[in-house]
Write an enzyme that holds these catalytic residues in place. Structure first.
Site, PDB file in Angstrom:
ATOM      1  N   SER A 201       0.851  -1.186   0.000  1.00 40.28           N
ATOM      2  CA  SER A 201       0.000   0.000   0.000  1.00 40.28           C
ATOM      3  C   SER A 201       0.883   1.231   0.000  1.00 40.28           C
ATOM      4  CB  SER A 201      -0.884   0.005   1.255  1.00 40.28           C
ATOM      5  OG  SER A 201      -1.565   1.228   1.387  1.00 40.28           O
TER       6      SER A 201
ATOM      7  N   TYR B 113      -1.034  -0.657  10.403  1.00 44.89           N
ATOM      8  CA  TYR B 113      -1.274  -1.048   9.017  1.00 44.89           C
ATOM      9  C   TYR B 113      -0.143  -0.537   8.130  1.00 44.89           C
ATOM     10  CZ  TYR B 113      -3.421  -1.266   4.377  1.00 44.89           C
ATOM     11  OH  TYR B 113      -3.676  -1.506   3.054  1.00 44.89           O
TER      12      TYR B 113
END
Length: 185
Positions: free
Chosen positions: A143, A156
């Site tokens: 990501s 995350y």
């Protein structure tokens, strides 16, 4: 059909980007075995993908944060597929809250799926490629938050940065050893 006859494993295929990937691969003629912990979503994606008709999709329940589960899943998937050409490791989870409030359970959950799951699935794919002399491909999904950070998403972001670092490292090692291509999206 660009992927006709290709044998592909996809993680996280019960929803989101991975569900769309399963359907796209099947539409292009690939045979896909995919996993998730969301059995309802997995069954729905399997039916929708198979309605496309070009390739074939098969869903198997697997928690990729558990190494033994991944080993069992890969054994079944490779048997069903009759081999393996590509791993698309897409499964990922988030816990969003202020960084100072994360507890051990939060970190274990996010890192377990996002990083450990990447390691376990990549290892199994590589073992198969190496043992069978296959120049396969591993595609890990990271990501941009792994590079940029994310408000209320520090764990995350950290896990996705780790996926990027892992992928860069195995790309160098495994390309040299067996010509296995490893990339991160």
């Amino acid at each position: 059909m660009q992927l006709e006859g290709k044998k592909i494993i996809v993680t996280g295929g019960g929803s989101g980007i991975a569900a769309g990937t399963v359907k796209g691969y099947v539409r292009e003629g690939a045979n896909v075995v995919f996993c998730d912990v969301n059995d309802e979503g997995g069954a729905k994606v399997e039916a929708e993908a198979n309605a496309i008709g070009a390739g074939k999709a098969t869903y198997i329940h697997c928690d990729i944060s558990k190494q033994e589960n991944v080993q069992e899943f890969f054994a079944k998937a490779i048997e069903i597929l009759g081999g393996l050409d590509v791993l698309a490791n897409i499964a990922g989870v988030e816990r969003n809250k202020p960084a100072e409030t994360f507890v051990e359970e939060d970190v274990a959950f996010v890192v377990g799926v996002n990083l450990n799951g990447t390691i376990w699935t990549n290892q199994e794919a590589y073992k198969y490629f190496k043992a069978n002399g296959i120049e396969g491909a591993i595609i890990n999904y990271s990501s941009d938050t792994g590079l940029l950070g994310m408000p209320n998403g520090a764990v995350y972001a950290a896990s996705k940065a780790a996926v990027l670092g892992w992928t860069r490292s195995i790309a160098m090692d495994w390309a040299k050893e067996c010509n296995v291509r490893c990339n991160c999206v």
